[in-house]
Design a protein around this motif. Sequence first.
Motif, PDB file in Angstrom:
ATOM      1  N   SER A 114       2.846  39.473  -0.609  1.00 17.44           N
ATOM      2  CA  SER A 114       4.199  39.942  -0.793  1.00 17.44           C
ATOM      3  C   SER A 114       5.423  39.253   0.195  1.00 17.44           C
ATOM      4  N   VAL A 149       8.510  36.509  -0.618  1.00 12.62           N
ATOM      5  CA  VAL A 149       9.802  36.994  -0.399  1.00 12.62           C
ATOM      6  C   VAL A 149      10.442  35.703   0.207  1.00 12.62           C
ATOM      7  N   GLN A 186       9.968  43.983   4.448  1.00 19.09           N
ATOM      8  CA  GLN A 186      10.334  45.408   4.372  1.00 19.09           C
ATOM      9  C   GLN A 186      11.706  45.489   3.863  1.00 19.09           C
ATOM     10  N   GLU A 242      13.132  43.167   2.112  1.00 21.03           N
ATOM     11  CA  GLU A 242      13.016  42.811   0.749  1.00 21.03           C
ATOM     12  C   GLU A 242      12.577  44.052  -0.169  1.00 21.03           C
ATOM     13  N   ARG A 243      11.590  44.420   0.220  1.00 18.15           N
ATOM     14  CA  ARG A 243      10.871  45.541  -0.602  1.00 18.15           C
ATOM     15  C   ARG A 243      11.784  46.554  -0.627  1.00 18.15           C
ATOM     16  N   LYS A 295      14.105  46.135  -3.636  1.00 17.30           N
ATOM     17  CA  LYS A 295      13.421  46.228  -4.830  1.00 17.30           C
ATOM     18  C   LYS A 295      13.564  47.652  -5.403  1.00 17.30           C
ATOM     19  N   TYR A 296      14.021  48.442  -4.434  1.00 22.71           N
ATOM     20  CA  TYR A 296      14.085  50.277  -5.024  1.00 22.71           C
ATOM     21  C   TYR A 296      15.500  50.395  -5.040  1.00 22.71           C
ATOM     22  N   ALA A 341       1.935  48.936   4.107  1.00 20.97           N
ATOM     23  CA  ALA A 341       3.385  48.700   3.721  1.00 20.97           C
ATOM     24  C   ALA A 341       3.695  47.392   4.737  1.00 20.97           C
TER      25      ALA A 341
END
Length: 469
Positions: free
Chosen positions: A8, A12, A142, A144-145, A148-149, A429
């Motif tokens: 991940s 990123v 985190q 960037e994660r 995504k939401y 995570a």
Amino acid sequence: MGNMVSASEEAVFTPSTKFSEFALARVETEIAEKGIKFVFAEYCDSHGIQRIRVVPADVFVECSSKGFMMTGMSLLRLPMSEIPPTPELPYTNSYGNFRFLPDLDSFKAVPWMKDVASVIVDPYHIGGGCVGFSPRHVARAQVERLKKYGFQIFSSLEYEFAVLDGKTLTPVHKDVYGHQFQQYLQVWDYLAEIYDSLQKMGLRVEQIDSEGGYGLYEFPIKPSLGLQAGDDGFWLKKTVREVSKLRGYFASFSSKPFTETCSASGHFNHSLRDLSGKMLFYDDNESDKMSKTMRHWLAGLIHHAPAMVIVGCPTASCVRRFIHPNRVTSLYPNWGIENRTCSFRVKDHATENTYIENRIFGAGCNPYLALAANIAAGLDGIINELPLPKMIEGDGNSAENVLPGAHRFTGKLSDAIKALEQDTVLCDALGRDFIQPYLNVKRHECVKEIEAIKSGDSEFYDREYLPYL
């Protein structure tokens, strides 16, 4: 485990996205206009301590696109600079180099040092790919994660620090009440210089506070979006430490510098926005004015609070704030509106500016890991629609207000380590490439503390932490 690269993280962020000729041209212009001779290439270790290599400005410009070869094991140093054995990282035995690439957008002239600029650098493996235990990489992943939401975090750390005499390491005052005129007056020129320096570094100071503890002060700064908040925390610590040193003081960010007085906190204030910038914690249609997004996010923070302790209070000295608490040190995962006795304090309630203050974290925390852990915990609450426990009214530590099954923060490093180990959601995570070496460092530190206690080493905390954090 190969290069310890999280898929991940690699997706990123790669070196190719980092460097641009336009950014380098801007830096070259600034170097020429301001007469910069030296550039401090800096990164943040797992304890939030800056590690530096000094590079002549002309060499910096020449090598920026390829980066600088440096050992990266300092990322895992203990505050006193010992590097624990790390068997899960095979290359640590040879102390080989990583390639550190500068984030040219972070380039800043240093106002308190003549002819000097600083830039944040990020470590990469020689063959490419992020170094998974780099705190800044972990935070970036985190952020960037979260995007995504459909969310972005707007946050700031409130770092308190103890101002000590540079030679004796005694606090400049022993007032335990705070906000008194004499605390400002006796070191006003020094405080004003820190303020000026922070402003010139691009940090927007909201106020200067004198806190209720030995030598404690605080410069709260305005929040920023995404990874910039972590950078802001890094620059704040650097500025305060260096200006203090030059003026004959030592600024300690140790979370519990003195057991007989208040802790030095690192409260993490934050809210969520959507990708267009709309604030998401307020909902006028809800009876309590808290949106469903906020309620689930807050539930995630509470659920994962025990695991966050070892990130927010990362040393044997830091967790002592739960052994020697003051009246506003929360000992349980809970929440309340404008309630300082709770772990999570809802502030500016019932307004569009509603936000959450994570009060677990101490001043010794790494700003990037603080950002990452809060995102990971809160996002899990949203993804799984975790229910929010009842609000605490009154003293959050009183027996009648302890929530069923609540995990007490014991103040033992071993308990904090175990809590993170057992939280598979947070571990997954943040990435096993970070978790394994980080917890290895913490276990090593735990052994050192136990040995010190058994031998009656009463100076262990002052020797190992006070002069370094």
